[in-house]
Write a protein that holds these residues in place. Structure first.
Motif, PDB file in Angstrom:
ATOM      1  N   GLY A 297      68.861 -29.391  16.831  1.00  0.00           N
ATOM      2  CA  GLY A 297      68.783 -30.808  16.513  1.00  0.00           C
ATOM      3  C   GLY A 297      68.714 -31.671  17.761  1.00  0.00           C
ATOM      4  O   GLY A 297      67.917 -32.618  17.840  1.00  0.00           O
ATOM      5  N   VAL A 298      69.553 -31.361  18.750  1.00  0.00           N
ATOM      6  CA  VAL A 298      69.558 -32.122  19.997  1.00  0.00           C
ATOM      7  C   VAL A 298      68.209 -31.991  20.708  1.00  0.00           C
ATOM      8  O   VAL A 298      67.683 -32.964  21.259  1.00  0.00           O
ATOM      9  N   LEU A 299      67.655 -30.783  20.711  1.00  0.00           N
ATOM     10  CA  LEU A 299      66.343 -30.585  21.331  1.00  0.00           C
ATOM     11  C   LEU A 299      65.294 -31.457  20.663  1.00  0.00           C
ATOM     12  O   LEU A 299      64.442 -32.064  21.331  1.00  0.00           O
ATOM     13  N   ALA A 300      65.359 -31.536  19.332  1.00  0.00           N
ATOM     14  CA  ALA A 300      64.396 -32.371  18.608  1.00  0.00           C
ATOM     15  C   ALA A 300      64.599 -33.845  18.928  1.00  0.00           C
ATOM     16  O   ALA A 300      63.630 -34.591  19.117  1.00  0.00           O
ATOM     17  N   PHE A 301      65.856 -34.287  18.988  1.00  0.00           N
ATOM     18  CA  PHE A 301      66.143 -35.707  19.224  1.00  0.00           C
ATOM     19  C   PHE A 301      65.934 -36.117  20.679  1.00  0.00           C
ATOM     20  O   PHE A 301      65.764 -37.311  20.956  1.00  0.00           O
ATOM     21  N   SER A 302      65.966 -35.158  21.594  1.00  0.00           N
ATOM     22  CA  SER A 302      65.916 -35.506  23.015  1.00  0.00           C
ATOM     23  C   SER A 302      64.599 -36.166  23.410  1.00  0.00           C
ATOM     24  O   SER A 302      64.538 -36.885  24.415  1.00  0.00           O
TER      25      SER A 302
ATOM     26  N   ALA B  52      80.600 -15.882  13.868  1.00  0.00           N
ATOM     27  CA  ALA B  52      79.185 -15.993  13.524  1.00  0.00           C
ATOM     28  C   ALA B  52      78.860 -17.384  12.989  1.00  0.00           C
ATOM     29  O   ALA B  52      77.817 -17.956  13.296  1.00  0.00           O
ATOM     30  N   THR B  53      79.785 -17.930  12.174  1.00  0.00           N
ATOM     31  CA  THR B  53      79.572 -19.279  11.648  1.00  0.00           C
ATOM     32  C   THR B  53      79.542 -20.309  12.768  1.00  0.00           C
ATOM     33  O   THR B  53      78.694 -21.209  12.772  1.00  0.00           O
ATOM     34  N   ALA B  54      80.487 -20.184  13.725  1.00  0.00           N
ATOM     35  CA  ALA B  54      80.532 -21.121  14.849  1.00  0.00           C
ATOM     36  C   ALA B  54      79.273 -21.023  15.701  1.00  0.00           C
ATOM     37  O   ALA B  54      78.703 -22.035  16.112  1.00  0.00           O
ATOM     38  N   ALA B  55      78.830 -19.776  15.953  1.00  0.00           N
ATOM     39  CA  ALA B  55      77.613 -19.593  16.748  1.00  0.00           C
ATOM     40  C   ALA B  55      76.401 -20.175  16.035  1.00  0.00           C
ATOM     41  O   ALA B  55      75.538 -20.804  16.656  1.00  0.00           O
ATOM     42  N   GLY B  56      76.340 -19.971  14.722  1.00  0.00           N
ATOM     43  CA  GLY B  56      75.230 -20.531  13.966  1.00  0.00           C
ATOM     44  C   GLY B  56      75.239 -22.049  13.980  1.00  0.00           C
ATOM     45  O   GLY B  56      74.187 -22.684  14.083  1.00  0.00           O
ATOM     46  N   ALA B  57      76.449 -22.648  13.892  1.00  0.00           N
ATOM     47  CA  ALA B  57      76.560 -24.102  13.924  1.00  0.00           C
ATOM     48  C   ALA B  57      76.112 -24.653  15.267  1.00  0.00           C
ATOM     49  O   ALA B  57      75.407 -25.677  15.333  1.00  0.00           O
ATOM     50  N   ILE B  58      76.499 -23.994  16.345  1.00  0.00           N
ATOM     51  CA  ILE B  58      76.108 -24.443  17.688  1.00  0.00           C
ATOM     52  C   ILE B  58      74.593 -24.334  17.865  1.00  0.00           C
ATOM     53  O   ILE B  58      73.946 -25.223  18.436  1.00  0.00           O
ATOM     54  N   THR B  59      74.030 -23.229  17.363  1.00  0.00           N
ATOM     55  CA  THR B  59      72.578 -23.049  17.467  1.00  0.00           C
ATOM     56  C   THR B  59      71.824 -24.145  16.705  1.00  0.00           C
ATOM     57  O   THR B  59      70.859 -24.727  17.217  1.00  0.00           O
ATOM     58  N   LEU B  60      72.278 -24.425  15.486  1.00  0.00           N
ATOM     59  CA  LEU B  60      71.647 -25.483  14.703  1.00  0.00           C
ATOM     60  C   LEU B  60      71.796 -26.837  15.392  1.00  0.00           C
ATOM     61  O   LEU B  60      70.843 -27.630  15.440  1.00  0.00           O
ATOM     62  N   GLY B  61      73.000 -27.109  15.910  1.00  0.00           N
ATOM     63  CA  GLY B  61      73.210 -28.363  16.622  1.00  0.00           C
ATOM     64  C   GLY B  61      72.319 -28.492  17.835  1.00  0.00           C
ATOM     65  O   GLY B  61      71.770 -29.564  18.120  1.00  0.00           O
TER      66      GLY B  61
ATOM     67  N   ILE C 241      77.519 -31.494  21.678  1.00  0.00           N
ATOM     68  CA  ILE C 241      76.331 -30.864  22.254  1.00  0.00           C
ATOM     69  C   ILE C 241      75.351 -31.918  22.746  1.00  0.00           C
ATOM     70  O   ILE C 241      74.549 -31.680  23.653  1.00  0.00           O
ATOM     71  N   GLN C 242      75.439 -33.107  22.170  1.00  0.00           N
ATOM     72  CA  GLN C 242      74.527 -34.179  22.588  1.00  0.00           C
ATOM     73  C   GLN C 242      74.792 -34.670  24.009  1.00  0.00           C
ATOM     74  O   GLN C 242      74.027 -35.496  24.510  1.00  0.00           O
ATOM     75  N   LEU C 243      75.835 -34.178  24.638  1.00  0.00           N
ATOM     76  CA  LEU C 243      76.034 -34.532  26.043  1.00  0.00           C
ATOM     77  C   LEU C 243      74.867 -34.072  26.914  1.00  0.00           C
ATOM     78  O   LEU C 243      74.616 -34.648  27.972  1.00  0.00           O
ATOM     79  N   VAL C 244      74.157 -33.045  26.482  1.00  0.00           N
ATOM     80  CA  VAL C 244      73.006 -32.575  27.264  1.00  0.00           C
ATOM     81  C   VAL C 244      71.741 -33.376  26.947  1.00  0.00           C
ATOM     82  O   VAL C 244      70.737 -33.254  27.656  1.00  0.00           O
ATOM     83  N   GLN C 245      71.781 -34.213  25.921  1.00  0.00           N
ATOM     84  CA  GLN C 245      70.571 -34.922  25.516  1.00  0.00           C
ATOM     85  C   GLN C 245      70.053 -35.901  26.573  1.00  0.00           C
ATOM     86  O   GLN C 245      68.831 -35.977  26.772  1.00  0.00           O
ATOM     87  N   PRO C 246      70.914 -36.678  27.256  1.00  0.00           N
ATOM     88  CA  PRO C 246      70.362 -37.592  28.269  1.00  0.00           C
ATOM     89  C   PRO C 246      69.573 -36.884  29.362  1.00  0.00           C
ATOM     90  O   PRO C 246      68.525 -37.374  29.801  1.00  0.00           O
TER      91      PRO C 246
ATOM     92  N   TRP D 189      70.367 -30.506  12.426  1.00  0.00           N
ATOM     93  CA  TRP D 189      71.497 -31.270  12.954  1.00  0.00           C
ATOM     94  C   TRP D 189      72.613 -31.418  11.928  1.00  0.00           C
ATOM     95  O   TRP D 189      73.780 -31.121  12.208  1.00  0.00           O
ATOM     96  N   TYR D 190      72.285 -31.854  10.730  1.00  0.00           N
ATOM     97  CA  TYR D 190      73.312 -32.046   9.715  1.00  0.00           C
ATOM     98  C   TYR D 190      73.905 -30.708   9.265  1.00  0.00           C
ATOM     99  O   TYR D 190      75.104 -30.628   8.954  1.00  0.00           O
ATOM    100  N   ALA D 191      73.088 -29.667   9.225  1.00  0.00           N
ATOM    101  CA  ALA D 191      73.617 -28.345   8.876  1.00  0.00           C
ATOM    102  C   ALA D 191      74.617 -27.880   9.933  1.00  0.00           C
ATOM    103  O   ALA D 191      75.665 -27.304   9.604  1.00  0.00           O
ATOM    104  N   GLY D 192      74.318 -28.134  11.204  1.00  0.00           N
ATOM    105  CA  GLY D 192      75.246 -27.764  12.272  1.00  0.00           C
ATOM    106  C   GLY D 192      76.542 -28.550  12.212  1.00  0.00           C
ATOM    107  O   GLY D 192      77.634 -27.995  12.383  1.00  0.00           O
ATOM    108  N   LEU D 193      76.440 -29.865  11.957  1.00  0.00           N
ATOM    109  CA  LEU D 193      77.649 -30.691  11.842  1.00  0.00           C
ATOM    110  C   LEU D 193      78.516 -30.237  10.676  1.00  0.00           C
ATOM    111  O   LEU D 193      79.751 -30.210  10.778  1.00  0.00           O
TER     112      LEU D 193
END
Length: 347
Positions: free
Chosen positions: A19-24, A7-16, A251-256, A236-240
């Motif tokens: 963040g990537v969606l916001a930064f994209s 659950a922690t890993a899934a939550g971290a990925i979701t938060l990340g 996860i930022q590999l999908v950002q470009p 983003w920082y919460a996910g990291l």
């Protein structure tokens, strides 16, 4: 424990991912803003606006002040994500397209992983580096074949490379600090730390070139202030902090690819079927990086003692705990170092 870890890993990925969606959309929004506003005003003015929001958040949440050591580390975060990345991307996107900027952004996850090793003590396995490197190659190949790269390495590319290097440093340092301060407070305090620099530069830029822009220009500037510089870092920082800097950073590999999609919507740049294919390939490598096990360094945190957690059960000779008589607190010791986590032990 496995369910909790999953659950922690899934939550971290979701938060990340949030963040990537916001930064994209940061590069397309910056491209729009610098066409009408001074790039120095765009770079530092958004930081000043975000700092105002940060001040309100810290006051309402009654956040305690960081320690002296944390102030210095917050200065590193500010150098990377508050000043460095916004400044160099603003200078670069005066002439470069956001699609071209996406080429260098593809290097960001790899740079973040390098700083995660240097600053956070993480040790990703070989599978992680292979998957992350393959994802990077896939993104760069797509961008080259799609015609997003033209010519050789110029001043614009050097600006972008400087932006990515400083941003990766800010990500890694901020991810470590977020384990102590939390993601929201980390970016808020970093924005406050940067004010002695961001306010004078914003004032000088505004006086030299009084800001005038259309509704689209101000909307882009507003997005950079509220989302790219402020809210995006909450997630983003919460996910990291929760999932590991190197792993979640991939996860930022999908950002470009996301950046190209936003470029098409905002700037009318064409995006064909190749974008969808590239996104699918990159997602496969992102999944592989998430499945690789990355040992996390020991984390020391202070947990305030509550009424039921004031007593640590005494140990018998040999380190064996006696049978508890009621609710007590014990410290769990891991295979390599103590884990700073308190749990209740009941009969």
């Amino acid at each position: 424990m496995r369910d909790k870890s999953s659950a922690t890993a899934a939550g971290a990925i979701t938060l990340g991912a949030l963040g990537v969606l916001a930064f994209s959309m940061s590069l397309p929004a910056t491209r729009v803003a610098v066409q009408e506003l001074d790039p120095w005003f765009v770079a530092f003015g958004r930081a000043v606006g975000a700092a105002a929001l940060a001040t309100a958040y810290l006051w309402l949440s009654r956040a305690p002040r960081p320690s002296r050591a944390q102030w210095w580390r917050l200065a590193i975060v500010a150098l990377g994500v508050v000043a460095g990345f916004p400044l160099f991307t603003s200078l670069a996107l005066i002439s470069a397209t956001s699609a071209h900027g996406a080429v260098v952004v593809a290097v960001l996850p790899a740079m973040t992983a390098v700083f995660a090793v240097a600053r956070a003590g993480e040790r990703p396995p070989v599978l992680f580096w292979m998957a992350g490197g393959s994802g990077l190659v896939a993104v760069l190949t797509f961008l080259v074949l799609s015609g997003s790269v033209h010519g050789g390495l110029g001043v614009t590319d050097l600006y972008l490379l400087a932006a990515i290097g400083l941003c990766a440093l800010g990500y890694a340092e901020g991810g470590v600090l977020a384990r102590e301060l939390g993601g929201a407070r980390t970016i808020c305090w970093a924005l406050i730390v940067a004010l002695p620099v961001t306010v004078p530069f914003t004032a000088v830029a505004a006086i030299s070139h009084p800001p005038h822009a259309s509704a689209a220009g101000w909307a882009a500037f507003g997005y950079l202030t509220v989302v790219s510089m402020f809210l995006g870092f909450f997630a983003w920082y919460a996910g990291l902090a929760r999932g590991g800097i190197a792993r979640v950073g991939q996860i930022q590999l999908v950002q470009p690819v996301l950046t190209l999609i936003w470029s098409a919507l905002l700037l009318r740049e064409p995006v064909g079927a190749g974008s969808i294919a590239a996104a699918s390939v990159v997602l496969v490598f992102v999944v592989l990086t998430q499945r690789s096990r990355i040992p996390r360094p020991p984390v020391t945190s202070r947990v305030p003692a509550g009424p039921a957690l004031d007593t640590v059960a005494p140990r018998r000779p040999g380190g064996v705990l006696p049978e508890p008589l009621g609710p007590v607190a014990v410290t769990i010791t891991g295979p390599s170092s103590p884990v700073a986590e308190w749990v209740r032990v009941r009969e």
